[in-house]
Design a protein around this motif. Sequence first.
Motif, short mmCIF file in Angstrom:
data_model
loop_
_atom_site.label_atom_id
_atom_site.label_comp_id
_atom_site.label_asym_id
_atom_site.label_seq_id
_atom_site.Cartn_x
_atom_site.Cartn_y
_atom_site.Cartn_z
N VAL A 4 -3.31 9.08 16.14
CA VAL A 4 -3.94 7.84 15.71
C VAL A 4 -4.07 7.93 14.19
O VAL A 4 -4.75 8.82 13.67
CB VAL A 4 -5.32 7.65 16.35
N SER A 5 -3.41 7.03 13.49
CA SER A 5 -3.33 7.15 12.03
C SER A 5 -3.70 5.82 11.38
O SER A 5 -3.73 4.77 12.02
CB SER A 5 -1.92 7.55 11.60
N CYS A 6 -3.99 5.92 10.09
CA CYS A 6 -4.24 4.73 9.28
C CYS A 6 -3.65 4.97 7.91
O CYS A 6 -3.77 6.07 7.37
CB CYS A 6 -5.74 4.46 9.18
N GLN A 7 -3.01 3.97 7.36
CA GLN A 7 -2.58 4.01 5.97
C GLN A 7 -3.05 2.73 5.31
O GLN A 7 -2.94 1.65 5.88
CB GLN A 7 -1.06 4.23 5.86
N ILE A 8 -3.61 2.86 4.11
CA ILE A 8 -4.24 1.70 3.49
C ILE A 8 -4.25 1.88 1.98
O ILE A 8 -4.39 3.00 1.47
CB ILE A 8 -5.67 1.52 4.04
N SER A 9 -4.08 0.81 1.25
CA SER A 9 -4.11 0.83 -0.21
C SER A 9 -5.56 0.73 -0.70
O SER A 9 -6.35 -0.06 -0.17
CB SER A 9 -3.30 -0.33 -0.79
N ASP A 165 -6.85 10.56 13.54
CA ASP A 165 -6.28 11.89 13.32
C ASP A 165 -5.85 12.08 11.87
O ASP A 165 -6.04 13.16 11.30
CB ASP A 165 -5.07 12.11 14.24
N THR A 166 -5.24 11.05 11.28
CA THR A 166 -4.79 11.14 9.89
C THR A 166 -5.12 9.85 9.15
O THR A 166 -5.15 8.76 9.74
CB THR A 166 -3.27 11.40 9.78
N LEU A 167 -5.38 10.01 7.86
CA LEU A 167 -5.66 8.88 6.97
C LEU A 167 -4.81 9.04 5.73
O LEU A 167 -4.85 10.08 5.07
CB LEU A 167 -7.13 8.85 6.59
N GLN A 168 -4.02 8.03 5.43
CA GLN A 168 -3.17 8.05 4.24
C GLN A 168 -3.65 6.95 3.28
O GLN A 168 -3.69 5.78 3.64
CB GLN A 168 -1.71 7.81 4.61
N LEU A 169 -4.03 7.38 2.07
CA LEU A 169 -4.49 6.44 1.06
C LEU A 169 -3.40 6.24 0.02
O LEU A 169 -2.85 7.21 -0.50
CB LEU A 169 -5.75 6.97 0.37
N HIS A 170 -3.10 4.98 -0.27
CA HIS A 170 -2.20 4.64 -1.37
C HIS A 170 -3.10 4.27 -2.56
O HIS A 170 -3.67 3.17 -2.59
CB HIS A 170 -1.29 3.48 -0.99
N LEU A 171 -3.26 5.17 -3.49
CA LEU A 171 -4.19 4.98 -4.60
C LEU A 171 -3.53 4.17 -5.70
O LEU A 171 -2.57 4.63 -6.34
CB LEU A 171 -4.66 6.33 -5.12
N THR A 201 4.41 3.84 -9.12
CA THR A 201 3.22 3.13 -9.60
C THR A 201 1.95 3.49 -8.84
O THR A 201 0.85 3.13 -9.28
CB THR A 201 3.41 1.60 -9.50
N VAL A 202 2.05 4.17 -7.70
CA VAL A 202 0.88 4.55 -6.91
C VAL A 202 1.01 6.00 -6.46
O VAL A 202 2.11 6.58 -6.48
CB VAL A 202 0.68 3.64 -5.67
N THR A 203 -0.12 6.59 -6.05
CA THR A 203 -0.14 7.96 -5.53
C THR A 203 -0.55 7.92 -4.07
O THR A 203 -1.55 7.28 -3.71
CB THR A 203 -1.14 8.82 -6.32
N HIS A 204 0.22 8.60 -3.22
CA HIS A 204 -0.01 8.59 -1.78
C HIS A 204 -0.63 9.93 -1.38
O HIS A 204 -0.01 10.98 -1.53
CB HIS A 204 1.31 8.38 -1.03
N VAL A 205 -1.85 9.88 -0.85
CA VAL A 205 -2.56 11.09 -0.44
C VAL A 205 -2.81 11.01 1.07
O VAL A 205 -3.40 10.05 1.55
CB VAL A 205 -3.90 11.25 -1.18
N THR A 206 -2.35 12.02 1.79
CA THR A 206 -2.52 12.07 3.24
C THR A 206 -3.56 13.12 3.60
O THR A 206 -3.51 14.25 3.11
CB THR A 206 -1.19 12.39 3.94
N TYR A 207 -4.50 12.74 4.47
CA TYR A 207 -5.56 13.63 4.92
C TYR A 207 -5.51 13.79 6.44
O TYR A 207 -5.20 12.84 7.16
CB TYR A 207 -6.94 13.06 4.56
#
Length: 230
Positions: A4-9, A165-171, A201-207
């Motif tokens: 179960v994941s989420c990716q969000i800016s 389970d995982t969260l990916q932030l597009h900073l 132009t953005v940084t992708h951090v996965t947790y």
Amino acid sequence: MGTVSCQISMSLDGYVAGPEQSRQDPLGRGGMRLHEWLFGLDAWREQHGLAGGDRNVDAELVEEMTRDVGAYVMGRRMFGGGDGPWDPEWRGWWGDDPPFRTPVFVLTHHPRETLVMRGGTEFHFVTDGVEAALARARAAAGEKAVSVAGGADTVRQFLAAGLLDTLQLHLVPIVLGAGERLFEGVGDPGLEQVSVVGGPTVTHVTYRVRHQSAVGTPGGPGAVRRGSRG
């Protein structure tokens, strides 16, 4: 069973939408700037039925984060149409052929019949909270992943309940100053950094999320079963 994941800016000051959200301005004032990094990518354009676009590390990441998704969960505000009882003419922001092409489970307080769209997208409306929506999404996805698509309130509920389970932030290097904060009222979700990818132009951090639900906080498990606003 898939993850179960989420990716969000998210802006540098922690907002995933701007202030003054409305049907005319669903991401709030300045909120569209959070997603401008996507619009020129060939992967994003292909998903939306468009040709051309840039091919870079951001495009590869977009392909990766959508490759193995078998179902989505989203909130009423992300699906749109305003709060309160449904306008039957409202069928989402994406036209007759939405980019999801899988079952999508929409959190709401107001029942609605399933919408079957072109391209394989089906919108199912869930009135009994995030845990019920996740159970249905997992059943639909099978061995594939479930993606929590947003908006902020829905992601906060998943974080507070320890369901991600995982969260990916597009900073995105902007400062919005106000709007919807992602981590407000979720306690300490217990994030472990997995990777950092620098795009043009953005940084992708996965947790990885350690499943520390925020018991006793305003956004904790006692609140998450009510369903997303609207």
